[in-house]
Write an enzyme that holds these catalytic residues in place. Sequence first.
Site, short mmCIF file in Angstrom:
data_model
loop_
_atom_site.label_atom_id
_atom_site.label_comp_id
_atom_site.label_asym_id
_atom_site.label_seq_id
_atom_site.Cartn_x
_atom_site.Cartn_y
_atom_site.Cartn_z
N GLN A 17 -42.69 -46.92 -7.23
CA GLN A 17 -42.39 -45.99 -6.14
C GLN A 17 -42.18 -44.58 -6.69
OE1 GLN A 17 -41.91 -46.77 -2.59
NE2 GLN A 17 -42.17 -44.56 -2.63
N ASP A 49 -33.44 -43.27 1.69
CA ASP A 49 -33.87 -44.67 1.74
C ASP A 49 -32.83 -45.40 2.60
OD1 ASP A 49 -35.04 -47.16 1.23
OD2 ASP A 49 -34.14 -47.36 -0.77
N CYS A 68 -39.25 -43.70 1.04
CA CYS A 68 -40.14 -44.72 0.47
C CYS A 68 -40.70 -45.65 1.54
CB CYS A 68 -39.39 -45.51 -0.60
SG CYS A 68 -37.89 -46.30 0.02
N HIS A 119 -37.23 -49.26 -8.97
CA HIS A 119 -38.53 -49.32 -8.27
C HIS A 119 -39.45 -48.28 -8.94
CE1 HIS A 119 -41.35 -50.35 -5.31
NE2 HIS A 119 -40.76 -49.94 -4.21
N ARG A 152 -41.67 -58.79 -7.74
CA ARG A 152 -40.61 -58.22 -6.89
C ARG A 152 -39.53 -59.28 -6.75
NH1 ARG A 152 -40.80 -54.78 -1.34
NH2 ARG A 152 -41.52 -53.29 -2.89
N ARG A 211 -48.88 -44.56 -3.36
CA ARG A 211 -48.58 -45.81 -4.05
C ARG A 211 -49.88 -46.41 -4.61
NH1 ARG A 211 -44.09 -48.66 -2.80
NH2 ARG A 211 -44.73 -49.77 -4.67
N1 CP Z 1 -41.70 -48.68 -0.38
C1 CP Z 1 -41.98 -49.99 -0.58
O1 CP Z 1 -41.85 -50.52 -1.68
O2 CP Z 1 -42.40 -50.63 0.54
P1 CP Z 1 -42.64 -52.19 0.68
O3 CP Z 1 -41.28 -52.85 0.67
O4 CP Z 1 -43.34 -52.35 2.01
O5 CP Z 1 -43.49 -52.67 -0.46
N1 NVA Z 2 -33.93 -49.89 -1.37
C1 NVA Z 2 -34.87 -50.62 -0.57
C2 NVA Z 2 -36.26 -50.20 -0.90
C3 NVA Z 2 -37.34 -50.89 -0.11
C4 NVA Z 2 -38.72 -50.44 -0.49
C5 NVA Z 2 -34.70 -52.10 -0.82
O1 NVA Z 2 -34.51 -52.51 -1.96
O2 NVA Z 2 -34.71 -52.87 0.15
#
Ligand code: CP
Ligand code: NVA
Length: 330
Positions: free
Chosen positions: A145, A247, A287, A142, A115, A315
Amino acid sequence: MHGAASTPLPAALTELRGRDLLSSADLSAEQTRALLQLAADLKAGRCSIDLGGRTLGLIFTKSSTRTRVSFTVAMARLGGQTIDLNPSVTQVGRGEPVADTARVLSRYVDALAIRTFAQGELEDYAHWASIPVINALTDLEHPCQALADYLTLAECFGRREDGGLQLDALQGLTLAYVGDGNNVAHSLMLCGALLGVNVRIGCPEGFEPDQGVLDRSRQLAAGSGAVVEVLHEPVAAVHGAHALYTDVWASMGQEEEKAERERAFSGWCLDEALIAEADSRAIVLHCLPAYRGLEISAGAIEGSSSRVFDQAENRLHAQQALLAALLAPG
Ligand code: CP
Ligand code: NVA
């Protein structure tokens, strides 16, 4: 304990062994469908996979609850394990080059879930690593997701009598995403296009999805009959839709733009009034994490149409299926 008999994987999944998942578009339509079927089978206990003690490394430069925990539990359920390689406790945080880190970690672990901010950094890891690299969220996409999201949609609209999934039922459904044209929106567009789900992105002017991702989504949609649209009016975006999704307006890394974005997104809250414009069976997805009262109302997230906690659970099942395919013993 290892050595339990694993259910054989279909050919569409054995061809994923050893591969990376950097984008939703790295999967074919058939592979995406097979992953959703496997996820549903794992969830229902209809199959079992033993990865024989394989190890997944997690390199997370941004915060995470769902992704971190679901990958960790997924590996445990598959008879494997996870090592948390948080950059603050490894030499990654001191600036050790990706080329060195990726080659060294490839000697210790069997896959990496990463990530980070730039998609290019993820691609660098994939270039240098000799093991599968999984996108656990970047600024661009993502994909894990999106797998969980379409699994949730399939459970709601394509459940067979025997409890399995009828994925053809996804064909022609419409998912309306209202909000920022961000990483989550991008993977929904690509994955939806593969599955034949029409994807409407509703966003204020200036917050559209990336043009390259839109073009690629439309290419993929040409193969499935789906339509991918961008609209600038929330009611038009959700009209008759089968899933309403939103989101956060400011993603991780955009904290300084939060106030400015809240002004720009005024009128774009996914609330009961928007739900009333959708199909009567429409489900509400997010999400998470969510800001109630900004991108989604408390009533929408807690209401009878909401499937956000099933979606969060999925997930785990979707990633278990993905790990089983990428790490299946040869
Ligand atoms: N939706 C999602 O990716 O959540 P987190 O940021 O908690 O991993
Ligand atoms: N769009 C958001 C998703 C978090 C799961 C971010 O990147 O922060």
